[in-house]
Scaffold this motif. Structure first.
Motif, PDB file in Angstrom:
ATOM      1  N   ARG A 159       0.835  -1.376   0.135  1.00  0.00           N
ATOM      2  CA  ARG A 159      -0.036   0.178   0.046  1.00  0.00           C
ATOM      3  C   ARG A 159       0.963   1.245   0.146  1.00  0.00           C
ATOM      4  N   PHE A 160       2.167   1.075  -0.131  1.00  0.00           N
ATOM      5  CA  PHE A 160       3.107   2.318  -0.157  1.00  0.00           C
ATOM      6  C   PHE A 160       3.247   2.527  -1.646  1.00  0.00           C
ATOM      7  N   MET A 161       3.524   3.972  -1.878  1.00  0.00           N
ATOM      8  CA  MET A 161       3.864   4.406  -3.076  1.00  0.00           C
ATOM      9  C   MET A 161       5.509   4.739  -2.930  1.00  0.00           C
ATOM     10  N   GLN A 162       6.316   4.564  -4.054  1.00  0.00           N
ATOM     11  CA  GLN A 162       7.551   4.670  -3.702  1.00  0.00           C
ATOM     12  C   GLN A 162       8.150   5.388  -5.092  1.00  0.00           C
ATOM     13  N   GLN A 163       9.289   5.748  -4.792  1.00  0.00           N
ATOM     14  CA  GLN A 163      10.003   6.770  -6.188  1.00  0.00           C
ATOM     15  C   GLN A 163      11.477   6.603  -5.812  1.00  0.00           C
ATOM     16  N   ARG A 164      12.360   6.022  -6.982  1.00  0.00           N
ATOM     17  CA  ARG A 164      14.024   5.896  -6.753  1.00  0.00           C
ATOM     18  C   ARG A 164      14.454   7.436  -6.712  1.00  0.00           C
ATOM     19  N   LEU A 165      15.039   7.660  -6.019  1.00  0.00           N
ATOM     20  CA  LEU A 165      15.603   9.363  -6.003  1.00  0.00           C
ATOM     21  C   LEU A 165      17.124   9.280  -6.667  1.00  0.00           C
ATOM     22  N   THR A 166      18.052   8.522  -6.127  1.00  0.00           N
ATOM     23  CA  THR A 166      19.370   8.422  -6.635  1.00  0.00           C
ATOM     24  C   THR A 166      20.000   7.303  -6.057  1.00  0.00           C
ATOM     25  N   GLN A 167      21.396   6.917  -6.584  1.00  0.00           N
ATOM     26  CA  GLN A 167      22.064   5.993  -5.957  1.00  0.00           C
ATOM     27  C   GLN A 167      23.534   6.667  -5.741  1.00  0.00           C
ATOM     28  N   HIS A 275       2.578   6.702   1.777  1.00  0.00           N
ATOM     29  CA  HIS A 275       1.164   5.804   1.828  1.00  0.00           C
ATOM     30  C   HIS A 275       0.210   6.399   0.715  1.00  0.00           C
ATOM     31  N   GLN A 276      -0.381   5.320   0.125  1.00  0.00           N
ATOM     32  CA  GLN A 276      -1.114   5.708  -1.158  1.00  0.00           C
ATOM     33  C   GLN A 276      -2.427   6.489  -0.515  1.00  0.00           C
TER      34      GLN A 276
END
Length: 302
Positions: A159-167, A275-276
């Protein structure tokens, strides 16, 4: 009198086109439909409004007094309907909330601090609450006790939204006069004690894994956060493995030295979770977009 429940409100736009053009063919073209479809629409309008609306003349269609009256009322009504479906315009200065972020100290220093200062200038009524990212972070997000998680090694729930930001690459950080710098290779690295975030079993040690099991590290100090490691490296024989952004801070603020690791380590992936329930909340979305820009800007500079 016609019952509004029996009227297709989509007809209003067609009526507006007919009033503008006073011609079925041109109104059809404006609405991107066939002339036959527009004629059928006009018949429906006449039936719904119980008025002929237009009469034929030598110059085309002429609106009836009822149609003229409708046209005067229709223009402001259509304007309001368009506004109704427009996405709301957010004024950042009107946002009044407490926004709770769970993150690592080095992420706050390297990425979030400049963005928080910028947001405060645009939206002075937002109160930010920053807390250390710990094992209970997902529960806090689930229970609406946190608004955003930004960190590494995150495990997102369905139920979580996610976004990759950097590495970030992992670099070695050590005192500027450390003897290992004279011959920088794996053997010299292993000759001195290391700082770790926990006493890892040898099979789980990323340095040992990356070296094919050949590296045998000696742990000198264990800390519970990365930021604590920096002052411990000053005038010390200790060596730390840190994300590159924190290694840069170590050089600037503590006069330490950083070097690429002699063994290739997997980069640190930094992601954001929320959270969504907040996915389409305009204030939440604006704040997280502002925060995420800090990572994009850092990548551009890098």
């Amino acid at each position: 009198m016609s019952d509004i429940n029996n009227i297709d409100l989509n007809l209003l736009k067609s009526l507006q086109a007919l009033l503008l053009e006073c011609h079925v063919g041109r109104a059809a073209k404006r609405m991107h439909v066939t002339q036959s479809a527009m004629s059928h629409t006009l018949a429906r309008l006449r039936d719904a409004l119980q008025d002929p609306l237009f009469v034929r003349t030598s110059k085309g269609l002429s609106p009836t007094p009822r149609a003229v009256q409708l046209g005067q009322q229709l223009e402001p009504l259509m304007t309001e309907l368009v506004r109704l479906f427009d996405p709301p315009r957010l004024d950042p200065s009107s946002i009044l909330c407490r926004y709770r972020i769970l993150s690592h100290d080095f992420i706050v220093q390297a990425y979030l601090a400049p963005q928080l200062n910028r947001i405060q200038r645009l939206a002075p009524n937002i109160v930010f609450e920053l807390d250390t990212l710990g094992s209970e972070a997902n529960d806090k997000l689930d229970q609406d006790q946190a608004d955003l998680i930004i960190g590494a090694g995150l495990d997102a729930r369905d139920r979580f939204m996610q976004q990759r930001l950097t590495q970030e690459p992992i670099d070695c950080v050590l005192a500027a006069d450390h003897p290992a710098l004279k011959q920088w290779h794996l053997e010299s690295l292993l000759a001195y004690p290391h700082i770790t975030m926990g006493l890892l079993a040898e099979r789980d040690d990323p340095v040992s894994v990356a070296s094919g099991g050949e590296a045998r590290r000696r742990v000198g100090v264990i800390t519970h956060n990365l930021q604590t490691q920096l002052p411990l490296l000053v005038d010390s024989s200790l060596i730390a493995f840190l994300p590159r952004s924190l290694a840069a801070i170590a050089e600037r603020q503590y006069g330490l030295c950083s070097r690429p690791s002699p063994v290739t380590l997997a980069p640190l992936i930094i992601r954001a979770l929320w959270h969504q329930r907040h996915q389409h909340d305009h204030s939440h979305r604006w704040i997280r977009q502002q925060l995420f820009e800090g990572f994009s800007e850092a990548a551009d500079r890098g």
